[in-house]
Design an enzyme around this catalytic site. Structure first.
Site, mmCIF file in Angstrom:
data_model
loop_
_atom_site.group_PDB
_atom_site.id
_atom_site.type_symbol
_atom_site.label_atom_id
_atom_site.label_comp_id
_atom_site.label_asym_id
_atom_site.label_seq_id
_atom_site.Cartn_x
_atom_site.Cartn_y
_atom_site.Cartn_z
ATOM 1 N N ASP A 1 0.844 -1.194 0.000
ATOM 2 C CA ASP A 1 0.000 0.000 0.000
ATOM 3 C C ASP A 1 0.888 1.256 0.000
ATOM 4 O OD1 ASP A 1 -3.065 0.723 0.419
ATOM 5 O OD2 ASP A 1 -1.945 2.035 1.764
ATOM 6 N N TRP A 2 0.610 2.233 0.865
ATOM 7 C CA TRP A 2 1.426 3.458 0.905
ATOM 8 C C TRP A 2 2.871 3.163 1.293
ATOM 9 C CZ3 TRP A 2 2.228 8.424 -0.173
ATOM 10 C CH2 TRP A 2 1.179 9.165 -0.713
ATOM 11 N N ASP B 1 -7.948 -8.866 -3.864
ATOM 12 C CA ASP B 1 -7.805 -7.439 -3.566
ATOM 13 C C ASP B 1 -8.642 -6.626 -4.551
ATOM 14 O OD1 ASP B 1 -7.066 -4.847 -2.950
ATOM 15 O OD2 ASP B 1 -4.921 -5.190 -3.135
ATOM 16 N N HIS C 1 -6.814 -7.013 0.374
ATOM 17 C CA HIS C 1 -5.794 -5.968 0.277
ATOM 18 C C HIS C 1 -4.758 -6.076 1.398
ATOM 19 C CE1 HIS C 1 -4.043 -2.169 -0.851
ATOM 20 N NE2 HIS C 1 -4.271 -1.662 0.351
#
Length: 296
Positions: free
Chosen positions: A114-115, A240, A270
């Site tokens: 993710d980030w 996801d 996710h």
């Protein structure tokens, strides 16, 4: 700029995160990280809206390594800044720069999701000499192109929700039903809306146009990875709904990723570290031992 210290009483009921607290100073803020085991260094970076708790299942399997997982500023046991507008890509990037410099990390195996991917892969691009391998889980490297309608809705939801339901977001991004104890653990860093500035900010910090300040470091990450000659392992999950299918982008981008076995983490959403942490950690151990390389 108002800074909130974490209320550690909210973490006391978490029974499956027995890891020692460590802190590093960053400007006027404290950044928390876990630092477990000895051996080759692993640096694992979380994303939105999780914290180092996401990696707790990795540590027993990777006990023969030094496993470091920070809480980004505004998350976990790190300090929070009040107001989402006080967060920026640059703030998070500099906090990670500060971490690897103060801990004097080198020969790092980087794990991102993710980030954590946008930030961590940008960090790798600036300091490639510090990184030995990279493991890429569900993430992306956006450079300001047109956003999908669902993502625009997600940005508006994060910005205007009266108090972003952190645990609920983790559950919605997961394939399996999470226990109340796990949901509570993800809620623990965020007792009220004032603590949620970092979580509100991340969807809004994804580059929306080519002039966004995050585009330059993310584009550099793409450029460096396109010439990456060290080991790279890409593992995405199959359920996801946010970033599903983007493993193909990274396989096309990173030449050495195609030297490793193609691995899909099945029946996970996710937040694949939460749902399949032990399985992923086992693959990472094999990767670090050079056991996943395709034999020619």
């Amino acid at each position: 700029m108002q800074i909130l210290k974490p209320d550690f009483t909210y973490f006391q009921s978490i029974k499956d995160f027995p890891y020692q607290e460590n802190f590093v100073d960053f400007e006027d803020l404290n950044m928390h990280y876990i630092d477990e085991g000895k051996g080759e260094t692993i640096l694992a970076l979380h994303g939105e809206p999780t914290w180092s708790y996401l990696y707790r299942k990795f540590i027993p399997t990777l006990k023969n390594y030094r496993f470091i997982a920070p809480d980004l500023i505004g998350f976990g046991k790190s300090d929070k800044i009040v107001g989402w507008k006080n967060y920026s890509f640059d703030l998070h990037f500099r906090s990670l720069e500060n971490l690897i410099q103060k801990l004097d990390l080198s020969d790092i195996t980087l794990i991102v999701q993710d980030w954590g991917g946008m930030l961590g892969l940008s960090l790798l691009a600036k300091y490639p000499e510090k990184f030995k391998r990279v493991v890429i889980l569900n993430t992306f490297l956006p450079i300001g192109k047109k956003m999908s309608f669902p993502f625009k809705i997600w940005r508006m939801y994060a910005k205007y929700h009266p108090s972003l339901p952190i645990g609920g977001i983790v559950q919605r991004g997961s394939y399996t039903k999470l226990s109340k104890e796990v949901i509570d653990a993800y809620n623990a860093p965020f007792p009220n809306k004032k603590h949620k500035g970092g979580a509100i900010a991340f969807p809004l910090l994804v580059p929306a146009n080519r002039n966004d300040p995050a585009v330059k470091p993310i584009q550099k990450a793409r450029d460096v990875l396109s010439k990456w000659d060290k080991p790279a392992l890409i593992m995405f999950s199959d359920k996801d709904k946010i970033l599903g299918g983007l493993h193909k982008f990274f396989h096309r981008l990173i030449p050495t990723s195609n030297e490793q076995q193609k691995i899909t983490i099945k029946n996970a959403g996710h937040f694949l570290q939460e749902e399949k942490g032990e399985e992923i950690a086992l693959y990472i151990d094999q990767f670090m031992k050079d056991e996943l390389r395709i034999k020619k």
